[in-house]
Enzyme design. Structure first.
Site, PDB file in Angstrom:
ATOM      1  CE  LYS A  20      -4.097  -0.110   2.257  1.00  0.00           C
ATOM      2  NZ  LYS A  20      -5.078  -0.060   3.372  1.00  0.00           N
ATOM      3  CB  ALA A  60     -37.487   1.227   2.549  1.00  0.00           C
ATOM      4  CG  LEU A  63     -14.579   9.416   7.366  1.00  0.00           C
ATOM      5  CD1 LEU A  63     -14.857   8.265   6.429  1.00  0.00           C
ATOM      6  CD2 LEU A  63     -13.188   9.946   7.116  1.00  0.00           C
ATOM      7  CB  CYS A 115     -19.032   1.498  10.090  1.00  0.00           C
ATOM      8  SG  CYS A 115     -17.365   2.112   9.772  1.00  0.00           S
TER       9      CYS A 115
HETATM   10  P1  NAD Z   1      -8.961  -0.028   6.841  1.00  0.00           P
HETATM   11  O1  NAD Z   1      -8.916  -1.499   6.949  1.00  0.00           O
HETATM   12  O2  NAD Z   1      -9.401   0.604   5.548  1.00  0.00           O
HETATM   13  O3  NAD Z   1      -7.530   0.590   7.175  1.00  0.00           O
HETATM   14  C1  NAD Z   1      -6.770   0.249   8.292  1.00  0.00           C
HETATM   15  C2  NAD Z   1      -5.300   0.254   7.924  1.00  0.00           C
HETATM   16  O4  NAD Z   1      -4.534   0.039   9.109  1.00  0.00           O
HETATM   17  C3  NAD Z   1      -4.896  -0.852   6.950  1.00  0.00           C
HETATM   18  O5  NAD Z   1      -4.290  -0.272   5.822  1.00  0.00           O
HETATM   19  C4  NAD Z   1      -3.896  -1.695   7.758  1.00  0.00           C
HETATM   20  O6  NAD Z   1      -2.864  -2.232   6.966  1.00  0.00           O
HETATM   21  C5  NAD Z   1      -3.378  -0.686   8.742  1.00  0.00           C
HETATM   22  N1  NAD Z   1      -2.754  -1.240   9.948  1.00  0.00           N
HETATM   23  C6  NAD Z   1      -3.191  -2.249  10.745  1.00  0.00           C
HETATM   24  N2  NAD Z   1      -2.337  -2.444  11.762  1.00  0.00           N
HETATM   25  C7  NAD Z   1      -1.328  -1.527  11.603  1.00  0.00           C
HETATM   26  C8  NAD Z   1      -0.147  -1.245  12.320  1.00  0.00           C
HETATM   27  N3  NAD Z   1       0.182  -1.933  13.425  1.00  0.00           N
HETATM   28  N4  NAD Z   1       0.668  -0.259  11.857  1.00  0.00           N
HETATM   29  C9  NAD Z   1       0.355   0.439  10.766  1.00  0.00           C
HETATM   30  N5  NAD Z   1      -0.770   0.202  10.035  1.00  0.00           N
HETATM   31  C10 NAD Z   1      -1.589  -0.764  10.439  1.00  0.00           C
HETATM   32  O7  NAD Z   1      -9.893   0.479   8.034  1.00  0.00           O
HETATM   33  P2  NAD Z   1     -10.834   1.781   8.058  1.00  0.00           P
HETATM   34  O8  NAD Z   1     -12.094   1.525   7.334  1.00  0.00           O
HETATM   35  O9  NAD Z   1     -10.004   2.959   7.706  1.00  0.00           O
HETATM   36  O10 NAD Z   1     -11.220   1.825   9.616  1.00  0.00           O
HETATM   37  C11 NAD Z   1     -10.273   2.183  10.610  1.00  0.00           C
HETATM   38  C12 NAD Z   1     -11.034   2.493  11.883  1.00  0.00           C
HETATM   39  O11 NAD Z   1     -11.888   3.638  11.693  1.00  0.00           O
HETATM   40  C13 NAD Z   1     -11.953   1.381  12.374  1.00  0.00           C
HETATM   41  O12 NAD Z   1     -11.978   1.373  13.770  1.00  0.00           O
HETATM   42  C14 NAD Z   1     -13.326   1.808  11.850  1.00  0.00           C
HETATM   43  O13 NAD Z   1     -14.383   1.278  12.623  1.00  0.00           O
HETATM   44  C15 NAD Z   1     -13.239   3.305  12.009  1.00  0.00           C
HETATM   45  N6  NAD Z   1     -14.115   4.081  11.124  1.00  0.00           N
HETATM   46  C16 NAD Z   1     -14.275   3.712   9.834  1.00  0.00           C
HETATM   47  C17 NAD Z   1     -15.089   4.465   8.989  1.00  0.00           C
HETATM   48  C18 NAD Z   1     -15.280   4.064   7.556  1.00  0.00           C
HETATM   49  O14 NAD Z   1     -16.191   4.616   6.901  1.00  0.00           O
HETATM   50  N7  NAD Z   1     -14.498   3.135   7.001  1.00  0.00           N
HETATM   51  C19 NAD Z   1     -15.719   5.631   9.463  1.00  0.00           C
HETATM   52  C20 NAD Z   1     -15.508   5.996  10.793  1.00  0.00           C
HETATM   53  C21 NAD Z   1     -14.710   5.219  11.611  1.00  0.00           C
END
Ligand code: NAD
Length: 429
Positions: free
Chosen positions: A35, A252, A153, A260
């Site tokens: 990535k 609906a 977001l 999420c």
């Molecule tokens: P994602 O899977 O798209 O991205 C997470 C990233 O973290 C991945 O690229 C992964 O490789 C990386 N990662 C994991 N462990 C790591 C480490 N030790 N060091 C560095 N990088 C590491 O996840 P996301 O959708 O961005 O969600 C992240 C968090 O945000 C979750 O808790 C989710 O619930 C929350 N969230 C998501 C959204 C959404 O719309 N996707 C909205 C609000 C909140």
């Protein structure tokens, strides 16, 4: 300010880029070497409208960079944001191993005061655990503050949501990090709500569960509408114009999904259980959502009778419009259900076909949405992509063996579809 975001996914990459756009200097860190390499080479690991353009501008301006090294990210920044996954475990509880691992990595790299901000969605009281872990693993024994800053977001609208948030929630254990947090968010001109950490963590789960509840509520209403001959869209419009209720999240459909809502709901139910409260209301939200998919599949089976060896076209694979994200997508779930019944599938999604290829096997991926219906016994709309409203309906009707269209997102007008000669089955109308 100098900021580091650990976890460069849907939330981390948008956060880092939008912070850079506001003038901060940002390092986005991810342990996924592929990535980071892709981003460093000018590529994009995800589709999010407007994001690529912002990334390019900010990289060129020298405000945004990418790294594999948490060590580097922690050394070079004052504030470290955590945006790693918090997936559901088999029993619905949250897998906090990513948060724990990052906390240890940050602790190991800290040599001076840092503010560690959790942006991932986590159970209430996780901030305490993060603080304990950092204290335990920080060899340099330097001071730090832990902050909870949940992210609201929406995928598909993430850049706009981040740049123009309704509010920014900042949960703190002491006043020390408040000024820095306010400075970071000052460019966005949004109300900043400062709370204790537990409240900030709860706000996120409470908000997402409420939104899911709203969707299940209108889906339950859609069942009553179908049984009574009413129209759920008219009911939703009439309800939604009441400013106490609002029209948003009253569409609906065949149910909600994504990375999420399902996981945050089950997490919140688990957390409540652990705290001694049986959150039956939210269990009902889950039940209605699961049942909505069952009803939709049943509608297809009742109309087509036997699905074995019938060809069905499916429009939409992403869990919602404007994204390539197929995690927990109802559209994918539907495809798997139809395949289980023996149906042969021709599928299309404007952005999610590549990601869908890893979860959907033995389907025909069709590049043009207007060609999906070729030789199909029926067509299904599973995701509310706006472009599907511009389908060449005349061509689609002629291409179908029988002009049957199941619309899981209520994209078309019932009378108009019938006038065009379709057997048109939607939700709650
Ligand atoms: P994602 O899977 O798209 O991205 C997470 C990233 O973290 C991945 O690229 C992964 O490789 C990386 N990662 C994991 N462990 C790591 C480490 N030790 N060091 C560095 N990088 C590491 O996840 P996301 O959708 O961005 O969600 C992240 C968090 O945000 C979750 O808790 C989710 O619930 C929350 N969230 C998501 C959204 C959404 O719309 N996707 C909205 C609000 C909140």
């Amino acid at each position: 300010m100098k900021l580091t975001i650990i976890g460069t996914g849907y939330v981390g990459l948008v956060t880092g880029t939008c912070f850079a756009e506001a003038g901060h200097h940002v390092i986005c860190v991810d342990k996924d070497a592929g990535k980071i390499k892709l981003l460093q080479a000018g590529g994009m690991p995800i589709y999010e409208p407007g994001l690529k353009e912002l990334v390019d501008v900010n990289v060129a301006a020298g405000r945004l960079s990418f790294s594999n090294s948490t060590q580097e990210g922690v050394e070079k920044s004052d504030v470290i944001f955590i945006a790693v996954p918090t997936p559901a475990q088999m029993d619905g509880s949250v897998d906090l191993s990513f948060i724990e691992a990052v906390s240890r990595e940050i602790a190991g790299a800290m040599t001076s005061y840092k503010i560690v901000v959790d942006k991932s969605t986590v159970p209430v009281k996780t901030g305490d655990k993060v603080a304990e872990t950092i204290k335990r693993y920080c060899k340099a024994k330097v001071e730090f503050d832990v902050v909870s800053n949940p992210e609201f977001l929406r995928e598909g609208f993430a850049v706009g949501d981040f740049m123009r948030p309704d509010r920014v929630v900042v949960g703190v254990r002491s006043q020390r990090p408040v000024a820095a947090m306010k400075e970071i968010y000052a460019p966005y001109n949004a109300p900043i709500i400062v709370t204790d950490i537990n409240s900030a963590e709860l706000i996120k789960h409470a908000a997402n569960s409420f939104l899911a509840l709203k969707i299940s509520y209108i889906n339950a209403i859609s069942v009553i509408c179908e049984a009574s001959g009413a129209n759920v869209q008219e009911v939703a419009n009439g309800m939604g114009m009441d400013t106490r209720i609002g029209r948003k999240f009253l569409d609906a459909s065949l149910g909600f999904g994504g990375s999420c809502f399902p996981k945050d709901l089950s997490a919140f139910i688990q957390i409540s259980d652990q705290l001694g409260y049986n959150f039956g209301l939210l269990k009902e939200v889950q039940r209605i959502n699961a049942e909505q998919m069952e009803r939709f599949v049943k509608k297809i089976i009742e109309t087509l009778w036997v699905l074995k060896n019938k060809t069905i076209g499916v429009l939409g694979l992403a869990f919602k419009q404007n994204t390539d994200d197929v995690r927990m997508s109802p559209a994918i779930d539907l495809c798997l259900r139809l395949q289980k019944e023996g149906a042969v599938l021709r599928v299309h999604d404007p952005r999610a076909m590549e990601k869908a290829k890893s979860v959907l096997k033995e389907v025909v991926f069709v590049d043009d949405m207007n060609e999906v219906a070729e030789g199909c016994d029926a067509l299904v709309i599973a995701t509310e992509w706006p472009e599907f409203k511009r389908l060449d309906l005349e061509r689609v009707r002629k291409a179908l063996t029988h002009p049957i269209l199941f619309d899981g997102r209520n994209l078309f007008d019932v009378e108009e579809m019938e006038r065009l000669g379709f057997i048109y089955k939607s939700i709650g109308r």
